[in-house]
Structure formats: C-alpha cells, structure tokens
Design an enzyme around this catalytic site. Structure first.
Site, mmCIF file in Angstrom:
data_model
loop_
_atom_site.group_PDB
_atom_site.id
_atom_site.type_symbol
_atom_site.label_atom_id
_atom_site.label_comp_id
_atom_site.label_asym_id
_atom_site.label_seq_id
_atom_site.Cartn_x
_atom_site.Cartn_y
_atom_site.Cartn_z
ATOM 1 N N CYS A 127 -5.368 -8.236 -2.488
ATOM 2 C CA CYS A 127 -6.315 -8.491 -1.392
ATOM 3 C C CYS A 127 -7.045 -9.818 -1.525
ATOM 4 O O CYS A 127 -8.068 -10.025 -0.869
ATOM 5 C CB CYS A 127 -7.342 -7.363 -1.325
ATOM 6 S SG CYS A 127 -6.612 -5.748 -0.976
ATOM 7 N N LYS A 192 -14.792 5.987 1.164
ATOM 8 C CA LYS A 192 -13.355 6.187 0.983
ATOM 9 C C LYS A 192 -13.161 7.420 0.111
ATOM 10 O O LYS A 192 -13.989 7.742 -0.732
ATOM 11 C CB LYS A 192 -12.710 4.965 0.329
ATOM 12 C CG LYS A 192 -12.714 3.738 1.226
ATOM 13 C CD LYS A 192 -11.839 2.646 0.657
ATOM 14 C CE LYS A 192 -11.774 1.469 1.614
ATOM 15 N NZ LYS A 192 -10.867 0.414 1.148
ATOM 16 N N ARG A 202 0.144 3.002 3.191
ATOM 17 C CA ARG A 202 0.775 1.830 2.570
ATOM 18 C C ARG A 202 2.135 1.552 3.187
ATOM 19 O O ARG A 202 2.557 0.403 3.282
ATOM 20 C CB ARG A 202 0.901 2.032 1.050
ATOM 21 C CG ARG A 202 -0.393 1.955 0.298
ATOM 22 C CD ARG A 202 -1.142 0.665 0.568
ATOM 23 N NE ARG A 202 -0.390 -0.515 0.164
ATOM 24 C CZ ARG A 202 -0.701 -1.761 0.508
ATOM 25 N NH1 ARG A 202 -1.721 -1.991 1.298
ATOM 26 N NH2 ARG A 202 0.012 -2.770 0.078
#
Length: 205
Positions: A127, A192, A202
């Site tokens: 990320c 989360k 994913r």
C-alpha cells in the site's frame, strides 16, 4: 487545523448517510470494481452476484443501485499496468478516474466515494512506496495526496483512505483544503474485523 463538521451536512444524501443509527437504504454503500477495457461485465467468482465493470458499463450498476434506492457507491480501480510507484492510481485518465467521470456525468445524484490506496496499482502489491523490504511511510504520503486530488478533480464526492499510513488524514485534508476542496469529506476505515471476507475481496481487487 480547523474542524469542519459542516462537510457532513452539505447535501441530503450525505446527511442521511451519517445520521444516528437507522436501518434503511440511506446507510448502504455498494462497492464497485472498475477495470480497464470496454463492454466488460464479468462476475467475480469469489463474490457471486458481484462484477468487474469497465467504465462504459458501470452505468448498469448505477441504474440497479438507484432502482434499489441505494444512493452511494465506493469505487475501486484495477489497472492493467502496475509499477513500483502505483502511477496509474493518480493518472488523470486512469481507469478509476474514467469511472468517476462516467458516473457523475450520467448520474449526478449518485454519491461517489473512492478508495484511496496503492495496493491495486503497485507491482509489489503493497500500500505504499518500498524502501528495500519495508514500506516508507513518509515517502508514501505525497502519493496518496496525488491520488486523492485526482479522484476529487474527476468528480468524487468523498474519499476513503484504506492505506494505513501514519499521518495520512492530516496530509489528505491539508491537500484537499489547499486546493479548494474544503467540503470534501474523508470517510473512516477505522473499524475492520478479523474475517474470512477479506479473502474474496482480494480476488475482486
């Protein structure tokens, strides 16, 4: 930094989305996955009933959402080209930016939220920007700023950073404000859950 809660009161859709707990379609957000190409609507095998859409086909999903009284979507982009710096994430003609423009031009009433991250765009799948074998947090922040700005300039109504970089909210808020986008809200990904739902996601993104 000035706190601006008025951002969450700028339109009726947004006010309904963030008001006190009430079970209704006003609180629902439909995630949509935008891929490069034309005439594409391809089912995601790990998420039956959900699809990858090319920008020219995403209107079908928006029409279905509006018919179901869902007024907000969260967009994820899946480019063909990936590199170490995730450059397609902030390309003004990137796949997600095309999707945003397509939706807002045809369905201006739809609230478009965009995911701010780099993992879909980097060749290594992380990320952020890598320095050796680790993610360089502070070098990543300017890239996230460019991504957010490109989304908002394409017409996004709200951004949702999921990158997990320290200091990202301050960086994003400062950049948006400096460029005249003081009314653009930032949606939190703070909650989360440890869940098997991440596996199917994913594959989707």
């Amino acid at each position: 930094m000035i706190k601006r809660p008025r951002r969450l009161r700028t339109n009726e859709v947004l006010r309904k989305a963030v008001r006190e707990t009430r079970l209704s379609t006003d609180s629902l957000i439909w995630p949509l996955f935008i891929v490069e190409g034309k005439n594409i609507k391809k089912e995601i095998s790990s998420l039956p009933g959900q699809y990858h859409f090319s920008p020219d086909m995403v209107g079908k999903a928006i029409e279905a959402a509006l018919k179901a009284d869902v007024k907000s979507v969260l967009l994820f982009g899946l480019p063909k080209h990936k590199d170490e710096k995730g450059s397609e994430a902030y390309n003004e003609n990137g796949v997600l930016q095309q999707g945003i423009r397509e939706i807002k031009q045809r369905y201006p009433q739809m609230q478009v939220i965009t995911d701010i991250c780099m993992c879909e765009y980097t060749s290594h799948g992380h990320c952020g920007i890598l320095e050796g074998e680790r993610v360089d947090n502070d070098r990543t922040l300017p890239y996230l700023e460019k991504i957010a700005l490109s989304h908002v300039m394409a017409g996004a109504d709200m951004i949702a950073p999921s990158d997990m970089m320290d200091g990202r909210i301050y960086a994003l808020r400062s950049t948006l404000d400096k460029n005249g986008f003081t009314d653009i809200p930032i949606m939190s990904y703070a909650v989360k859950y440890a869940s098997s739902f991440y596996g199917p996601f994913r594959e989707a993104a």
